[in-house]
Design an enzyme around this catalytic site. Structure first.
Site, mmCIF file in Angstrom:
data_model
loop_
_atom_site.group_PDB
_atom_site.id
_atom_site.type_symbol
_atom_site.label_atom_id
_atom_site.label_comp_id
_atom_site.label_asym_id
_atom_site.label_seq_id
_atom_site.Cartn_x
_atom_site.Cartn_y
_atom_site.Cartn_z
ATOM 1 C CE LYS A 43 3.691 15.844 0.346
ATOM 2 N NZ LYS A 43 2.259 16.019 0.135
ATOM 3 C CD GLU A 94 -6.005 -9.153 -35.905
ATOM 4 O OE1 GLU A 94 -7.065 -9.108 -36.537
ATOM 5 O OE2 GLU A 94 -5.397 -10.215 -35.652
HETATM 6 S S1 IVH Z 1 7.580 9.781 0.215
HETATM 7 C C1 IVH Z 1 7.635 6.663 3.438
HETATM 8 N N1 IVH Z 1 7.567 10.972 -2.133
HETATM 9 O O1 IVH Z 1 2.789 12.759 0.098
HETATM 10 C C2 IVH Z 1 7.282 7.350 2.191
HETATM 11 N N2 IVH Z 1 5.564 10.978 -0.866
HETATM 12 O O2 IVH Z 1 2.478 13.936 2.787
HETATM 13 C C3 IVH Z 1 6.665 8.669 2.450
HETATM 14 N N3 IVH Z 1 3.680 12.061 -1.975
HETATM 15 O O3 IVH Z 1 1.409 9.994 1.658
HETATM 16 C C4 IVH Z 1 6.231 9.355 1.247
HETATM 17 N N4 IVH Z 1 4.727 12.610 -3.828
HETATM 18 O O4 IVH Z 1 1.387 9.929 -0.859
HETATM 19 C C5 IVH Z 1 6.855 10.659 -1.041
HETATM 20 N N5 IVH Z 1 7.689 11.949 -4.242
HETATM 21 C C6 IVH Z 1 6.984 11.640 -3.145
HETATM 22 C C7 IVH Z 1 5.620 11.983 -3.011
HETATM 23 C C8 IVH Z 1 4.948 11.631 -1.851
HETATM 24 C C9 IVH Z 1 3.568 12.651 -3.175
HETATM 25 C C10 IVH Z 1 2.600 11.910 -0.988
HETATM 26 C C11 IVH Z 1 2.536 10.527 -0.398
HETATM 27 C C12 IVH Z 1 2.449 10.711 1.095
HETATM 28 C C13 IVH Z 1 2.210 12.169 1.229
HETATM 29 C C14 IVH Z 1 2.876 12.662 2.487
#
Ligand code: IVH
Length: 648
Positions: free
Chosen positions: A92, A11
């Site tokens: 992270k 569907e």
């Molecule tokens: S906060 C202003 N939180 O890590 C916001 N980043 O090395 C800054 N990342 O470019 C980022 N998990 O893409 C934040 N829980 C998380 C994250 C995270 C992965 C990445 C993000 C950033 C990079 C910085």
């Protein structure tokens, strides 16, 4: 909704095709959140640029509890409240950062991070990410906002993806992070869809206002309520001590997750404090930091095996790697030690290999891991020197193979670079590129030519590319200054086999002048405490060769001092022991050691309670922690210089 369908598949398919047909007829009526976007769109020619309304920042790293404590202390100087404030901890995710612009609750643009200011518009691709909401649920979202998150590729799908790629003759991805970034930048979004990317979101920017939350923890729950996937292991911590306890628990969890996670992000919980703390440049926020657990061993792809000809002629095989982080440092080359080892471990170009940093410094390949991609050729040891093509020799009792040609340009280059290096004569500004240029221009053929003004002067330097009046004068001044180095330094700089900095000091202290050492027999040299027969033979052999004697005679004639200053028995640092850690701002390790020893002090390699002081530079190692634990004094280079010179 996804796992509890409201209608049968057949569907759904019928209605879906009906919708596709209608949208094809009236594209102007196609809604931005139409489920047909999930199917992917026609290939794009290239991505449009997208300027982020608010820059996408990166994060500073903390590798220890001490780093976190320092971070809090720095913040407290700006906003005193942070010491009594709570934190949010988040896993992270190591994928590809994206920014999602929602206009009136509908995904309008999805972009990569790019340089942080401007990324690429990959909206069509992001719409195929199944767990990303195309339209927000709930209320209280701002009419215009950018949601930040990380697109990732599940580990469980990674091996399968690479098998498929290799079956099609495509190069495999080095890791899930590259797979995520690569998939996101597909021009054909149908390919992106088939990859099965996922996303976690963790941040909101409201260009003209504030996010409607009080804390980061509330914000994460808000994101969930609007329909965003939020990494489930986040939690609040009362204070930094509490945070450290939770971080230890999260750290143990990282390997078991189905996504690559490279640390824990620690964020000041109260959003009002974020604005007060602000950012460092346009680079990183002060209110968040990434607590990383530097892996001691990392897995990456070995791209190529290359061979470097050392100054002794030793052929040093090394691996060119897909860059990978090991103990907090990005590694792209690593030693493979010698050909025997490569063969014994059957290491091949194209292999997945384990990489570590020996003694936390020199990166080395431990060996291959995981299934070898098919068709990789076994390593073949070269029979000729890769630089001068002389036939390679391997002494029966040695693991190293050698280029026997003393005039091999590879050997000569390495020898001069070593002579001028920081730990040796320390001729500032004379590195690889310049030595190569001087050799190529025929201005020098050996190290004595550096001091020979008939061969080399500032005027001649000016004829070379990359030299201006100032840099030429500086280099000549650095060459002149090196004439005063003590004999121990010159002996080390000459690159005699088996003569490292320590052996050179023993010899220089015992013999005082190069003339005395040259006149000594191998037995007399071997009688020095700490010098074995193999070293003694190598030294005596080196000093008996006419070629080397001519070189030394020229060095002396050109003004290089070949004497060791008499060490001060009752010197300023007599009876004191120092340990050096990290990189000092101006002194090399060897120079600092020489200065301490010339002042009658002793340099040890490990810290104990009887250590007088630890001399610490940048990137200090665990010796600094140990000094702090034992209550041993820690001094910097400036203080060391005051102590050795006795000047306040
Ligand atoms: S906060 C202003 N939180 O890590 C916001 N980043 O090395 C800054 N990342 O470019 C980022 N998990 O893409 C934040 N829980 C998380 C994250 C995270 C992965 C990445 C993000 C950033 C990079 C910085």
């Amino acid at each position: 909704m996804l796992d509890a369908p409201e209608m049968g598949d057949a569907e759904y398919d019928r209605l879906f095709r009906e919708l596709q047909r209608l949208e094809a007829e009236r594209p102007d009526l196609k809604a931005p959140d139409s489920p047909t976007h999930r199917v992917g769109a026609e290939p794009a020619q290239q991505f449009r640029k997208h300027r982020h309304a608010v820059p996408m920042l990166s994060l500073a790293n903390a590798f220890s509890e001490q780093d976190l404590a320092d971070w809090e202390e720095r913040n407290a100087r700006i906003v005193a409240e942070v010491t009594s404030a709570s934190y949010t901890l988040e896993i992270k995710i190591d994928g590809a950062a994206v920014s999602l612009t929602y206009a009136d609750g509908v995904l309008a643009v999805g972009a990569t991070r790019g340089n942080g200011i401007e990324g690429e518009d990959v909206t069509a691709n992001l719409r195929t990410v199944l767990d990303l909401p195309l339209r927000l649920q709930g209320r209280a979202w701002s009419s215009l906002m950018e949601v930040r998150g990380e697109v990732y590729f599940p580990k469980s799908r990674f091996a399968q993806l690479n098998r498929e790629r290799e079956a099609r003759g495509e190069p495999p991805f080095a890791n899930p992070r590259n797979a995520a970034a690569g998939s996101l930048r597909q021009l054909d979004s149908r390919i992106t869809r088939d990859r099965g990317l996922r996303i976690f979101c963790f941040h909101i920017e409201v260009p003209d206002g504030d996010a409607p939350f009080r804390t980061q923890h509330d914000l994460l729950q808000g994101l969930r309520a609007w329909g965003f996937p939020v990494e489930p292991h986040h939690r609040e911590a009362r204070d930094l001590a509490d945070a450290n306890r939770h971080i230890a628990v999260l750290e143990r969890m990282l390997d078991g997750l189905d996504y690559e996670a490279d640390g824990v992000v620690v964020k000041v919980n109260r959003l009002a404090l974020h604005a007060e703390l602000g950012t460092v440049g346009d680079r990183e926020p002060r209110w968040a930091i990434a607590r990383k657990f530097a892996p001691e061993i990392a897995v990456t792809r070995l791209l190529e095996i290359r061979i470097n000809v050392g100054r002794t002629g030793a052929l040093n095989p090394y691996a060119v790697l897909e860059p990978v982080e090991v103990t907090g440092v990005t590694v792209s080359n690593a030693t493979l030690h010698n050909f025997d080892l490569i063969e014994a471990k059957d290491i091949r170009a194209g292999d997945w290999v384990e990489v570590t940093r020996a003694g936390e410094v020199i990166p080395q390949v431990l060996g291959p891991v995981r299934d070898r991609p098919r068709g990789k050729k076994k390593f073949e040891r070269p029979r000729r020197c890769p630089v001068c093509h002389a036939t390679v020799e391997q002494p029966a009792d040695e693991v190293m193979a050698y280029c026997p040609n003393v005039s091999c340009p590879g050997r000569v280059l390495e020898g001069i670079v070593h002579f001028a290096s920081r730990g040796a004569m320390d001729i500032r500004g004379l590195g690889y590129e310049r030595v190569r240029a001087l050799l190529d221009a025929g201005l020098i053929k050996d190290v004595a030519d550096l001091y020979d003004r008939k061969q080399l002067d500032a005027m001649k330097l000016l004829t070379l590319e990359g030299f201006a009046e100032k840099s030429a004068a500086q280099l000549m001044a650095a060459v002149e200054a090196s004439k005063d180095r003590p004999l121990s330094t010159v002996l080390f700089a000459l690159g005699i086999r088996h003569v490292g900095a320590q052996v050179a000091r023993l010899l220089a202290r015992q013999f005082g002048t190069l003339a005395a050492l040259t006149n000594a027999t191998s037995e007399a040299i071997g009688a020095v405490h700490g010098i074995g027969p193999a070293i003694a033979d190598a030294v005596a052999h080196f000093l008996s060769e006419p070629r080397n004697r001519r070189l030394i005679a020229r060095l002396e004639k050109l003004g290089v001092k070949l004497k060791e200053p008499v060490s001060a028995e009752g010197g300023l640092l007599a009876g004191q022991t120092y340990v050096i850690t990290g990189t000092l701002p101006s002194l090399s390790r060897t120079r600092a050691t020489a200065l301490i020893e010339e002042a009658g002090g002793h340099v040890a390699s490990s810290v104990s309670k009887s250590t007088t002081a630890v001399v610490a530079g940048t990137d200090p190692g665990s010796k600094l922690d140990r000094a702090r634990a034992l209550g041993v004094a820690v001094i910097d280079e400036a203080e060391l210089l005051r102590r050795v010179t006795g000047k306040p």
